[in-house]
Design an enzyme around this catalytic site. Structure first.
Site, PDB file in Angstrom:
ATOM      1  N   HIS A  96       0.923  -1.376  -0.128  1.00 14.48           N
ATOM      2  CA  HIS A  96      -0.107  -0.168  -0.040  1.00 14.48           C
ATOM      3  C   HIS A  96       0.812   1.153  -0.038  1.00 14.48           C
ATOM      4  O   HIS A  96       0.634   2.140   0.832  1.00 14.48           O
ATOM      5  CB  HIS A  96      -0.818   0.029   1.082  1.00 14.48           C
ATOM      6  CG  HIS A  96      -2.244  -0.547   0.858  1.00 14.48           C
ATOM      7  ND1 HIS A  96      -3.187  -0.095  -0.103  1.00 14.48           N
ATOM      8  CD2 HIS A  96      -2.764  -1.789   1.027  1.00 14.48           C
ATOM      9  CE1 HIS A  96      -4.186  -0.825  -0.083  1.00 14.48           C
ATOM     10  NE2 HIS A  96      -4.080  -1.988   0.735  1.00 14.48           N
ATOM     11  N   TYR A 126      -8.223   8.778 -17.451  1.00 11.66           N
ATOM     12  CA  TYR A 126      -8.968   9.441 -16.449  1.00 11.66           C
ATOM     13  C   TYR A 126      -9.004  10.951 -17.121  1.00 11.66           C
ATOM     14  O   TYR A 126      -8.114  11.395 -17.440  1.00 11.66           O
ATOM     15  CB  TYR A 126      -8.149   9.372 -15.227  1.00 11.66           C
ATOM     16  CG  TYR A 126      -8.185   8.080 -14.429  1.00 11.66           C
ATOM     17  CD1 TYR A 126      -8.615   7.155 -15.130  1.00 11.66           C
ATOM     18  CD2 TYR A 126      -7.220   7.912 -13.497  1.00 11.66           C
ATOM     19  CE1 TYR A 126      -8.613   5.840 -14.484  1.00 11.66           C
ATOM     20  CE2 TYR A 126      -6.928   6.484 -12.916  1.00 11.66           C
ATOM     21  CZ  TYR A 126      -7.886   5.428 -13.391  1.00 11.66           C
ATOM     22  OH  TYR A 126      -7.585   4.255 -12.857  1.00 11.66           O
ATOM     23  N   GLU A 129       0.353   8.103  11.354  1.00 10.18           N
ATOM     24  CA  GLU A 129      -1.007   7.412  11.641  1.00 10.18           C
ATOM     25  C   GLU A 129      -2.035   8.555  12.668  1.00 10.18           C
ATOM     26  O   GLU A 129      -3.177   8.395  12.345  1.00 10.18           O
ATOM     27  CB  GLU A 129      -1.021   6.070  12.409  1.00 10.18           C
ATOM     28  CG  GLU A 129      -0.599   5.047  11.501  1.00 10.18           C
ATOM     29  CD  GLU A 129      -0.525   3.682  12.026  1.00 10.18           C
ATOM     30  OE1 GLU A 129      -0.054   3.839  13.321  1.00 10.18           O
ATOM     31  OE2 GLU A 129      -0.783   2.753  11.476  1.00 10.18           O
TER      32      GLU A 129
END
Ligand SMILES: [Zn+2]
Ligand SMILES: [Zn+2]
Length: 393
Positions: A100, A300, A373
Site C-alpha cells: 500500500h 482518467y 497514523e
C-alpha cells in the site's frame, strides 16, 4: 453540531487497527477481494444497507439520515501497488511484491471511521450518505470508478455532492491541501513502435536504424513543451520506457517506447496531441521508418474541483482543531476520482502525512512510504463533517 473530532479520537485505535490489517494484506487493482470483504462486514455491523461486487470489487454502503436533505457520496479507493515494501513495520506487507505505497489502506480506514461516526448521528443527519469503496484506482485506464458509475452508484438516489480524500507524503502532517478548479491532470499514456530495417552494426547505411530514429523522436517531442504550447500552461511529456536490440553488432528492426503526456485543460491537450502526432509522423518519415502510435483509449479525465463547493469545503476543514488547511499547487498526477466529479460537483482534497520525527519523509509510491497514523482521525472527522454540513443544504 456534535464534536466529531473528540468522537474520532475515541475510535482512533480502531481506525488504526483497520488500517494496519489492510496494510499487511495489500491487494492489487482488480484483486481487492479481502479488502472489499472487510469493508462490507464493517458497514453491515454499522447497520447499513450494503451492496457488494459493484462494478467489480466495489462496495456501496448507504446510510439514510433521519432528516430530509441532500445526497452525499464519500469515496475511498482500496487497491495497492506492485512495489516491494522497504519499511520495517510490525504490520508490514505479507503479500510479497505488493504494497500500500499510495496509502489507499488509510483511505479505507478513514472512510470506515467516518461511517462509524455518521452511523451514530443518524438523528442529526440530513439526507443520505453513500459510501463508495472503489477498486482499481491505480489502473490508470479502465479504473474502478467507471464501472461503479455504470452500475448506478451515482443515481437512485442521485448524488448531489461527492468528496474524496487522499493521503499525501509531500504535505506536512495534519495539513489539509485543497485547490479549487482544475486540480489534477488527464494522463495520455502512449506507445510508439518505430519500425526500421535491421542489419549489421558495421553497415548502418544499409539499414533504417530504429534506435537512431527513436532518439531523434524523443528530442523532437520535448519541443512540444518548450516551443509549441503556451508556456503558462502546466504540461509534461515523459518517455518512461524504451526497448530495442539484443547485442552489440546488430542494428535491430524495431524500437518500442512508452510514455505519458499530461495536461490540465482540454485546449492544451488537443494542441499537444496534434503536434505529437505530426512530430512522430514527420521524424519517422524523414529517416524512412514506419511507426505505430497508440494512445490509451479512455484515460482518467481532469480532476475538476467545483469552485463554490471547494470554497465551502475549505471553510468546513478550517473548523477542525489541530489541523491546518492551505491551498496547494496543481498536480500532474491523475485520479480516477475525476470520473465521479463528472457526475456531481465536489472536491478531491489531501491530508498531509510528512513527519520528519517519525521518519515519514518518502513520497507516495515509494517503497519507503510511511504514514503518520495520527492524522487518520483528522481525515475521518473531515469526511464525516462534510457529509453532515453538505447534507443540510
Ligand atoms: Zn497512487
Ligand atoms: Zn492514490
Amino acid at each position: 453540531m456534535p464534536n466529531l473530532l473528540q468522537e474520532a479520537s475515541k475510535i482512533e485505535p480502531e481506525i488504526i487497527e483497520i488500517r494496519r490489517k489492510i496494510h499487511s494484506e495489500p491487494e492489487l487493482s482488480f484483486k481487492e477481494y479481502k479488502t472489499a470483504k472487510l469493508v462490507a462486514k464493517k458497514l453491515r455491523e454499522l447497520g447499513m444497507q450494503v451492496k457488494t461486487r459493484v462494478g467489480g470489487n466495489g462496495v456501496l454502503g448507504t446510510l439514510v439520515g433521519e432528516k430530509n436533505g441532500k445526497v452525499i457520496a464519500l469515496r475511498a479507493d482500496m487497491d495497492a501497488l506492485p512495489v516491494t515494501e522497504d519499511v520495517d513495520l510490525t504490520f508490514k506487507s505479507r503479500n510479497h511484491g505488493v504494497m500500500h505505497a499510495c496509502g489507499h489502506d488509510t483511505h479505507v480506514a478513514m472512510l470506515l471511521g467516518a461511517a462509524t461516526l455518521l452511523s451514530k448521528h443518524k438523528s442529526d443527519l440530513h439526507g443520505t450518505v453513500k459510501f463508495l469503496f472503489q477498486p482499481a484506482e491505480e489502473d490508470g485506464e479502465t479504473g474502478g470508478a467507471k464501472p461503479m458509475i455504470e452500475a448506478g452508484v451515482m443515481n437512485n438516489p442521485k448524488v448531489d455532492y461527492v468528496f474524496g480524500l487522499h493521503i499525501g507524503g509531500e504535505y506536512p502532517s495534519g495539513t489539509f491541501g485543497i485547490r479549487p478548479g482544475p486540480f489534477m491532470a488527464t494522463p495520455d499514456g502512449f506507445e510508439i513502435k518505430v519500425i526500421g530495417k535491421g542489419g549489421h552494426g558495421s553497415r548502418p547505411h544499409e539499414t533504417i536504424d530504429p534506435i537512431f530514429v527513436s532518439v531523434q523522436l524523443i528530442n523532437a517531442l520535448q519541443a512540444i513543451s518548450s516551443r509549441m504550447i503556451n508556456p503558462t500552461k502546466p504540461f509534461v511529456i515523459s518517455i518512461c520506457s524504451i526497448h530495442s536490440g539484443t547485442t552489440d553488432n546488430v542494428i535491430p528492426d524495431e524500437a518500442v517506447m512508452m510514455g505519458t503526456m499530461r495536461t490540465l485543460d482540454e485546449k492544451t491537450r488537443s494542441t499537444a496531441m496534434k503536434y505529437f502526432k505530426r512530430i512522430t509522423k514527420d521524424v519517422c518519415e524523414t529517416f524512412g521508418a514506419k511507426y505505430v502510435l497508440d494512445f490509451v483509449k479512455d484515460p482518467y479525465p481532469i480532476t475538476y474541483n467545483d469552485e463554490k463547493v471547494t470554497k465551502r469545503v475549505t471553510e468546513v476543514l478550517r473548523t477542525i482543531k489541530g489541523t491546518k488547511t492551505r491551498e496547494i499547487d496543481q498536480k500532474l498526477g491523475a485520479e480516477d476520482f475525476a470520473r465521479f466529479l463528472q457526475k456531481a460537483p465536489g472536491t478531491f482534497y489531501y491530508i498531509g502525512t510528512r513527519n520528519e520525527k517519525k521518519g515519514c519523509i518518502y513520497p507516495n509510491h515509494s517503497s519507503k512510504f510511511k504514514v503518520d497514523e495520527s492524522v487518520l482521525k483528522f481525515g475521518a472527522t473531515s469526511l464525516a463533517k462534510l457529509a453532515l454540513e453538505f447534507g443540510k443544504e
